[in-house]
Design an enzyme around this catalytic site. Structure first.
Site: not given
Length: 1076
Positions: A725, A994, A1024
């Site tokens: 991320s 995602d 995610h």
């Protein structure tokens, strides 16, 4: 069939002729059952197709594939009660004659199965014309009096196999209970057996209508599909985690060991759950896994038109039934819901087809079919599949005494709302398709048009995705976790403004979570309110719950045990680094200075083995005093030699939350599997330390690790940057900064679901943030705004500073005791309130004969079982305004028609522009007509379609539009080609569902076009942040293992590869549920 639908010839859906014959299973070694040869006579008789208006006898539409589907029904379906099966009979007069033909055919098929496959088919073919003539000449007997042939068929045992031999594939192959088929037959009365066979007519009629659709599928695929769709025994949704004991799961989705040969796809083999002994010894867990995998692949490979027309057929059947139940409110609402399902499904199908037609243009390569358009279509198909399953359940059980009218109505209303919003997202994606350049996923245009587009998009209603439909697009194993997170989130949000800390907030949230667990609609409305209105400080506090000592200790107990886990504090001292172009020259690496001045950088060293240098005095002097020192718990072991590799890790958390402690469980597994020390950087977090503070600290720690790799237990021959991320973003920016400084760049990068575009630009995958429970659009915008340096509210409380630590403890203790009292009382009152309402409704007199069920009586009541004071009948706007106060009994009821919910005008949202420009922009927007708004929603939607608007005013949802978000060190995707060419080999692991998927796809496309080595793996059905959920289920573990494999490619490149490692491999991972 719906007007406007196309009629396709029979040759389009006939089974493939190349099928192997079914051979009877012999005792001994287990053999794989395969399909029987198709009869040419039967195929020829079914080749002709008449118009849909000519209703032919039901048996004339049967195919061998349907014989297989009907013969493979679970035995549990034959054990229904007489009253329940009687209600399953159709209401139309014409199909009432078909059970007689069906029973005779089934009886002849059972007799023919004892004579061999070929002989049985011939005998059925020869007798079929005579049966049809008899069917036309004589009316069929009523359901209460079967004909003599039927009685003979009923008196024949269901299975006449020899003792010790296995049954033929035409008979039910498995039993859902522990009893034998003979015992099950003894317990079923003749009347029940007759009505059980008659009850299967509903499924036969549904499958007959399916044959008129455009499909070309083999007999085995038809059998698996029909058994999955017609599974009316279980009320749970498709792939639900509670389907373990359902008939579809226990009864066997497909024949054991059969390969489902999908066209254009590699075969998916369902292994048998037993080893040559007995089919009843299979474990339910393995059956559950096979059912989920097969159902998931059926959704992937099922023709979109087939799914839509099947849903429309069921909706029309339910509309006809509930419309004939009188003027009852509940019946009218059910009819309205199914009418809405039919309307939305028919409107959605052509739009999805257009997206699928061009989706391949945005893939990285043919081996990597992944982008936001495909993800959006897959999400819509999942919603259609859930509605298909629920509609089939309603059609089969709507007259049963066990049919829960209120529950099924609420489920259908929720998924209809989700389908409506998904249709709006598909139209948004079409607008992006028209506006963007070919092959570009992100919107490139005037910032004013982008602002108008996103402002309209953000006003869509989102609460329906956070209630009953929460996480419907993800793997079923992860949905309970998402529900727990959502309940905890809304409960935590109620106490956030009270300036409570620590245990007090957790205890208060525990007692107030009861009503959110009971009422999904209220939970969804509250979730939407929190995500749109609470600032980044709330999300920072909520995500940092995992940093609590208790939770982190529990997580570490379940993770791998390592020899070294130390928190180090790197001193803010400058040092020299040699240049890669000329090692005799050096460059000075300064300590971080942005915003807060020089300061130490915290890093965590994790090593599975104690290696040379890790217990040196120089490293021990850097250990933070309150950090973990797991080495002291072990007797001094023998030191292992230094590793050739070193992993530098940057954790995720949206730049605003979490530390290396939250990610320590999977980092320990990495250290064990890769045999390399890991150093994870605890960079400073926004909004207190915005860009570029985190980048400076990460780059400083990376250079320090290269210079002092001997202290970390590594020789530094191979260095890999890894992150997820926001950490993935830092991996790219640190590598770009290293190349700009001229120092050594890492040997490779492994980025999991990275955020590479922080500029406010729309893309098809980012449309999924409307329904993502872990990364909603408002949360994404607030995190990026905080990292970009936007001004946020100061929540620091001077009173807390004055109280001190002991004062805070005393205050929290008092608040805790108060919350125990108030929270328990509130939870009990809400529970008793709901129970009292239910008992009051149940006590109302029912002026109907006793033969009618409670659900039937509810359908005919002028005031349905769901009173107007029930939370289920409140609109989401009413729920949001209701809050903690009680709603009066005259609250308007929920109406899911678009005309009722669409008039709610969206509030102005300051999404992109600075606050001073928001008013002028809103005024200019109101002055424009719908056709003058360019990318406005109303111009993008077809006439008559109105998506649902949010009643929550997102007054605190700005996305900072500073030019800094275009900085390549903040948005690597916007870096020029010269900078991207300096990156090392890149390995990206993304999620198909995602909102950040397009970030990964577009970066991989740019690197591929520049000739840079890059791989892209996309895992299916996971959200995610799956790395932090690695221990949750099988799918997340496989995805985490894929990340380990990518890191291993960097640390130990395959033989024959150059220093850049693997350069060409890319694809969608199949081990984690990906497309094959």
């Amino acid at each position: 069939m719906e007007p406007g639908s196309k009629s396709v010839s029979r040759s389009d859906w006939q089974p493939e002729p190349h099928q192997r014959p079914i051979t009877p299973l012999e005792p001994g070694p287990e053999k794989t059952p395969i399909a029987q040869p198709e009869s040419k006579t039967l195929q020829g008789s079914n080749t002709q197709q008449k118009p849909a208006s000519n209703q032919r006898p039901l048996t004339q539409q049967e195919t061998p594939a349907q014989h297989d589907a009907e013969s493979q029904k679970e035995p549990r379906a034959q054990q229904k009660s007489a009253s329940q099966e009687e209600f399953l009979a159709p209401q139309k007069p014409a199909p009432q004659q078909s059970p007689y033909i069906q029973r005779v055919l089934l009886t002849q098929q059972e007799a023919a199965s004892q004579q061999g496959p070929g002989l049985g088919k011939e005998s059925i073919t020869q007798q079929e014309p005579a049966l049809r003539q008899r069917h036309v000449a004589q009316p069929g007997p009523g359901p209460g009096e079967p004909p003599p042939a039927q009685q003979e068929a009923e008196s024949t045992p269901a299975a006449q196999a020899k003792p010790g031999a296995k049954r033929e594939p035409s008979a039910p192959t498995e039993s859902t209970s522990q009893e034998t088929p003979e015992q099950s037959d003894k317990q079923t009365t003749p009347v029940q057996g007759a009505k059980s066979k008659q009850g299967s007519l509903t499924e036969l009629g549904f499958l007959t209508k399916l044959q008129e659709l455009s499909i070309q599928r083999s007999a085995l695929e038809w059998k698996a599909l029909s058994e999955w769709v017609t599974d009316s025994e279980s009320e749970s949704d498709v792939g639900s985690s509670s389907d373990t004991d359902s008939p579809a799961t226990m009864g066997g989705m497909v024949a054991q060991g059969v390969k489902l040969g999908f066209k254009g796809k590699s075969g998916y083999k369902v292994m048998s759950g037993y080893s040559g002994t007995s089919p009843h010894e299979k474990t339910s867990a393995r059956n559950h896994r096979h059912y989920q995998d097969t159902a998931s692949r059926l959704i992937h490979n099922m023709d979109l038109r087939t799914m839509t027309q099947s849903l429309v057929t069921l909706a029309e059947d339910n509309i006809a039934f509930f419309s004939s139940q009188g003027p009852g409110e509940t019946a009218q609402r059910l009819s309205g819901v199914f009418a809405g399902v039919r309307e939305q499904a028919l409107g959605l199908e052509p739009a999805l087809g257009r997206l699928l037609g061009v989706a391949h243009l945005f893939d990285l390569d043919p081996e990597t079919p992944a982008n936001g358009y495909r993800s959006l279509v897959h999400t819509a198909r999942c919603c259609l599949a859930h509605l298909l399953h629920k509609s089939r359940y309603v059609a089969s059980n709507r007259r049963s005494i066990f049919f829960r009218t209120s529950h099924n109505l609420a489920e259908l209303e929720a998924y209809l709302a989700a389908l409506t919003q998904l249709r709006a997202l598909v139209y948004y994606a079409q607008r992006l398709l028209v506006t963007n350049r070919p092959g570009v996923l992100f919107f490139e245009g005037d910032e004013g048009l982008t602002a108008d587009f996103l402002r309209e998009y953000v006003t869509l209603h989102k609460g329906c995705f956070y209630g009953r439909c929460l996480g419907f697009q993800f793997t079923p194993a992860i949905r309970p976790f998402l529900q727990t997170i959502s309940i905890g989130l809304v409960s935590f949000g109620e106490h956030y403004k009270r300036n409570e800390t620590g245990l007090s907030v957790a205890a208060s949230s525990l007692f107030t979570s009861g009503r959110f667990a009971i009422d999904p609609e209220l939970r969804g409305a509250e979730f939407e309110r929190i995500t749109q209105n609470l600032d980044v400080h709330f999300w920072k506090a909520f995500w940092n719950i995992t940093e609590m000592e208790v939770l982190s200790s529990l997580a570490n107990m379940a993770s791998a045990t390592v020899r070294v886990s130390r928190l180090l504090s790197l001193p803010p001292e400058a040092f020299e680094m040699p240049l890669t172009a000329d090692p005799t020259l050096t460059v000075t690496i300064s300590p971080p200075l942005a915003h807060t001045g020089p300061g130490p950088v915290l890093v965590r060293l994790i090593s599975y083995d104690l290696r040379e240098g890790q217990d040196s005095e120089e490293l021990s002097s850097l250990i933070k005093s309150n950090g973990q020192r797991s080495l002291e718990l072990w007797p001094r072991p023998q030191q292992a030699p230094r590793s050739r590799s070193l992993i530098v890790h940057f954790h995720g958390g949206g730049f605003v939350a979490q530390t290396s402690r939250s990610h320590e469980p999977y980092l320990k597994s990495w250290a064990q599997e890769l045999g390399a020390p890991i150093i994870s950087i605890d960079y400073s977090l926004a909004p207190e330390a915005p860009f570029p503070r985190a980048l400076e600290e990460c780059f400083f720690a990376y250079c320090w690790a290269i210079k002092h790799c001997a202290l970390l237990g590594s020789t530094g021959e191979r260095i890999c940057l890894a992150g997820d991320s926001a950490g993935g973003n830092l991996c790219f920016t640190v590598a770009l900064r290293a190349a700009a400084y001229g120092v050594r760049v890492p040997d490779g990068i492994m980025a999991a679901y990275p955020a590479t575009m922080l500029q406010p630009a729309a893309s098809p995958s980012r449309l999924l943030s409307l329904m993502d429970p872990l990364l909603p659009l408002s949360v994404l915008s607030k995190c990026v705004s905080a990292y970009a340096g936007a001004k946020t509210e100061d929540h620091s409380n001077s009173d807390q500073k004055a109280l001190g630590m002991m004062g805070l403890v005393r205050r929290d203790t008092a608040l805790l005791l108060r919350d125990f009292r108030l929270g328990a009382s509130s939870w009990l009152n809400s529970f008793l309130e709901l129970s009292g309402r239910k008992s009051q409704k149940m006590s109302e007199p029912i002026a109907e004969p006793m033969r009618r069920s409670v659900s039937e009586a509810a359908l005919a009541q002028p005031q349905g079982p769901l009173g107007t004071d029930s939370l289920k009948n409140l609109t989401l706007r009413d729920l949001s305004l209701r809050g903690n106060s009680e709603t009066s009994s005259d609250t308007p009821e929920m109406s899911l028609s678009a005309e009722t919910l669409s008039p709610s005008t969206p509030s102005d949202v300051n999404f992109l522009l600075p606050p001073e420009d928001a008013g002028e922009e809103a005024e200019a927007k109101n002055e424009l007509s719908p056709m003058d708004r360019g990318l406005g929603v109303r111009a993008a939607f077809p006439e008559g379609f109105h998506p649902r608007r949010s009643s929550q005013g997102a007054t605190q949802m700005p996305l900072y539009s500073s030019p800094i978000v275009k900085n390549p060190f903040m948005s690597p995707l916007l870096a020029p080609d010269s900078m991207l060419k300096s990156l090392p080999p890149v390995h990206i692991v993304a999620c198909a569902l995602d909102p950040m998927l397009d970030d990964s796809v577009m970066l991989a496309r740019r690197l591929r076009n520049l000739g840079q080595p890059v791989t892209l793996r996309v895992v299916e059905d996971l959200p995610h942040g799956f790395l932090t959920l690695a221990a949750l289920c099988r799918e997340t573990r496989q995805a985490a293992e894929l990340c380990v494999e990518r890191i291993r490619l960097v640390l130990t490149p395959p033989a024959g590869a150059g220093p850049s490692g693997e350069t060409g491999a890319a694809g969608v991972d199949g081990g984690c549920g990906g497309r094959h």
